[in-house]
Design a protein around this motif. Structure first.
Motif, PDB file in Angstrom:
ATOM      1  N   ARG A  42      42.851   4.446  40.703  1.00 23.18           N
ATOM      2  CA  ARG A  42      41.692   3.743  40.142  1.00 23.18           C
ATOM      3  C   ARG A  42      40.514   4.676  39.897  1.00 23.18           C
ATOM      4  NH1 ARG A  42      42.203  -1.799  40.311  1.00 23.18           N
ATOM      5  NH2 ARG A  42      43.932  -2.593  41.588  1.00 23.18           N
ATOM      6  N   GLY A  43      40.836   5.929  39.578  1.00 20.02           N
ATOM      7  CA  GLY A  43      39.802   6.901  39.260  1.00 20.02           C
ATOM      8  C   GLY A  43      39.277   7.683  40.448  1.00 20.02           C
ATOM      9  N   PHE A  44      39.703   7.351  41.668  1.00 18.34           N
ATOM     10  CA  PHE A  44      39.223   8.031  42.867  1.00 18.34           C
ATOM     11  C   PHE A  44      40.331   8.924  43.436  1.00 18.34           C
ATOM     12  CE2 PHE A  44      36.641   4.155  42.666  1.00 18.34           C
ATOM     13  CZ  PHE A  44      35.371   4.706  42.739  1.00 18.34           C
ATOM     14  N   LEU A  45      39.939  10.113  43.873  1.00 21.19           N
ATOM     15  CA  LEU A  45      40.907  11.069  44.412  1.00 21.19           C
ATOM     16  C   LEU A  45      41.319  10.623  45.814  1.00 21.19           C
ATOM     17  CD1 LEU A  45      42.489  13.641  44.196  1.00 21.19           C
ATOM     18  CD2 LEU A  45      40.443  14.945  44.751  1.00 21.19           C
ATOM     19  N   THR A  46      42.575  10.225  45.967  1.00 22.04           N
ATOM     20  CA  THR A  46      43.053   9.675  47.233  1.00 22.04           C
ATOM     21  C   THR A  46      44.192  10.473  47.859  1.00 22.04           C
ATOM     22  OG1 THR A  46      44.552   8.202  46.016  1.00 22.04           O
ATOM     23  CG2 THR A  46      42.380   7.324  46.591  1.00 22.04           C
ATOM     24  N   ASN A  47      44.813  11.366  47.112  1.00 21.87           N
ATOM     25  CA  ASN A  47      45.946  12.122  47.646  1.00 21.87           C
ATOM     26  C   ASN A  47      45.667  13.616  47.481  1.00 21.87           C
ATOM     27  OD1 ASN A  47      48.465  13.327  48.207  1.00 21.87           O
ATOM     28  ND2 ASN A  47      49.572  11.507  47.509  1.00 21.87           N
ATOM     29  N   TRP A  48      45.080  14.216  48.510  1.00 25.38           N
ATOM     30  CA  TRP A  48      44.741  15.632  48.434  1.00 25.38           C
ATOM     31  C   TRP A  48      45.974  16.523  48.511  1.00 25.38           C
ATOM     32  CZ3 TRP A  48      40.859  18.241  46.660  1.00 25.38           C
ATOM     33  CH2 TRP A  48      39.601  17.640  46.571  1.00 25.38           C
ATOM     34  N   GLY A  49      47.054  16.022  49.090  1.00 24.97           N
ATOM     35  CA  GLY A  49      48.284  16.816  49.139  1.00 24.97           C
ATOM     36  C   GLY A  49      48.802  17.120  47.752  1.00 24.97           C
ATOM     37  N   VAL A  50      48.827  16.098  46.891  1.00 23.97           N
ATOM     38  CA  VAL A  50      49.254  16.286  45.508  1.00 23.97           C
ATOM     39  C   VAL A  50      48.256  17.149  44.752  1.00 23.97           C
ATOM     40  CG1 VAL A  50      49.730  15.113  43.319  1.00 23.97           C
ATOM     41  CG2 VAL A  50      50.558  14.130  45.461  1.00 23.97           C
TER      42      VAL A  50
END
Length: 388
Positions: A42-50
């Motif tokens: 939804r436009g927010f960075l949620t998976n820093w691993g990727v």
């Protein structure tokens, strides 16, 4: 001044059973049933691993830069969550050790461009007031600017973007023709090739009901088979007398008819209620954003509306917004809308212009150095980057 678009995703192929990181998608030979791992939700960075995996590939193999000797301009959505902002800062300064960074919203970078030339004004002129309508992958933001600063109380967000349109087209096509629910990449190509924004939806629907010969809207999209051709294309419309040849072609090519889907899918941007969303369409949201600003700025804001983002590339997009807005805007106001030549890269262009042409004092005022971050932490980033 060159730039390159890289997929911000890790994509796994079906047939070759390997993962493609960012630019590696160019090496893919079969785009059917690709599985996407996206760092943003939804436009927010949620998976820093990727995202970390993509950044490693980007900086080491694509840009080939030494982060310790580089300064970074990075964008974030409007009203980004503080915890995500702090994660940005830690990643940039502690893990990648960039020399300096400027974190801002995409529309802010857009106004660093020569906006005057978009409207036929004197080159280099900067309007005191402008509105940037950024309609991209996950959402649409309408951001009014007064004297170079965004008006926070007037910003409007619509949870509509290119991803939703593609998903909606997948569902429609799967219901009417073939099961394409796993074919995100192919259907996105179909959308970009065939879809347009209608200026008279009822008239166009009447055309779609006509016979094949009289229907000027219907298109036949030849789906890729990844054996003879890896890219789909629109086949020139066949006349009735060539139907025998057409039947022969269908035995070889898989044809996807695109009729009212061509304009009913983009229509969601203007009438989200069509799919049950209780939100304003883009023209109404623009009017709401401008009306939330001080009255003395309304005329200037309506006269300087810039449309950016991937959805701005849809044929008829600007004309439809202007048509719908004209009904809402007082007649004494001039209404001007412009789409840059490259609406997707317009924010990048503005950031590049700022970094290359900005004065040393201006850059020092905007950028945070790694030394400053290590001394003051995210507090200095919060103070210097917080334009909202």
């Amino acid at each position: 001044m060159n730039h390159r678009l890289v997929q911000n995703a890790i994509i796994r192929g079906r047939t070759d059973n390997r993962s493609f990181i960012g630019d590696q998608l160019d090496d893919c030979s079969d785009f059917s049933s690709l599985f996407y791992r996206l760092p943003f939700e939804r436009g927010f960075l949620t998976n820093w691993g990727v995202e970390r995996t993509i950044w490693d590939r980007l900086y080491k193999n694509v840009l080939k830069v030494d982060s310790k000797e580089s300064r970074l301009v990075i964008t974030e959505p409007c009203f980004n969550l503080p915890t995500i902002q702090e994660a940005y800062d830690q990643m940039i300064f502690e893990e990648y050790e960039f020399a300096s960074c400027y974190r801002t919203i995409g529309p802010q970078l857009c106004i660093f461009n020569d906006l005057g030339s978009l409207f036929g004004d004197k080159p280099g002129s900067v309007p005191d007031c402008s509105v940037v309508v950024d309609s991209g992958f996950s959402f649409t933001h309408i951001v009014p600017f007064v004297k170079g600063k965004p008006v926070a109380k007037a910003i409007r967000r619509i949870n509509l973007g290119g991803k939703l349109l593609t998903n909606q087209l997948k569902e429609t096509v799967s219901f009417r023709h073939y099961d394409m629910m796993e074919e995100t990449y192919i259907i996105n190509q179909v959308k970009e090739t065939c879809c347009f924004v209608s200026r008279d939806i009822y008239s166009d629907l009447d055309i779609c009901r006509k016979s094949y010969r009289e229907n000027t809207i219907i298109q036949e999209y030849v789906l890729p088979d990844f054996t003879h051709h890896s890219q789909g294309h629109v086949r020139p419309k066949q006349e009735k007398q060539k139907q025998s040849d057409q039947t022969l072609d269908r035995s070889v090519d898989q044809i996807l008819p695109m009729n009212n889907e061509r304009f009913m899918i983009p229509e969601i941007l203007f009438n989200p209620s069509d799919i049950g969303m209780n939100q304003a369409g883009i023209p109404e949201a623009i009017s709401q954003a401008i009306e939330a600003c001080e009255p003395e700025y309304h005329g200037l804001l309506y006269a300087n509306i810039v449309l950016v983002g991937g959805n701005a590339k849809l044929n008829g997009y600007r004309e439809r917004i202007e048509q719908d807005l004209r009904v809402m805007v007082p007649s004494e106001y001039e209404l001007r809308l412009a789409v840059p030549e490259d609406p997707i890269g317009y924010a990048w262009k503005g950031g590049n212009r700022l970094a290359s042409l900005g004065t040393k004092a201006d850059l020092q005022k905007r950028f945070v150095t790694r030394k400053e971050y290590m001394e003051y932490g995210s507090d200095i980033c919060r103070r210097r980057f917080n334009s909202l």
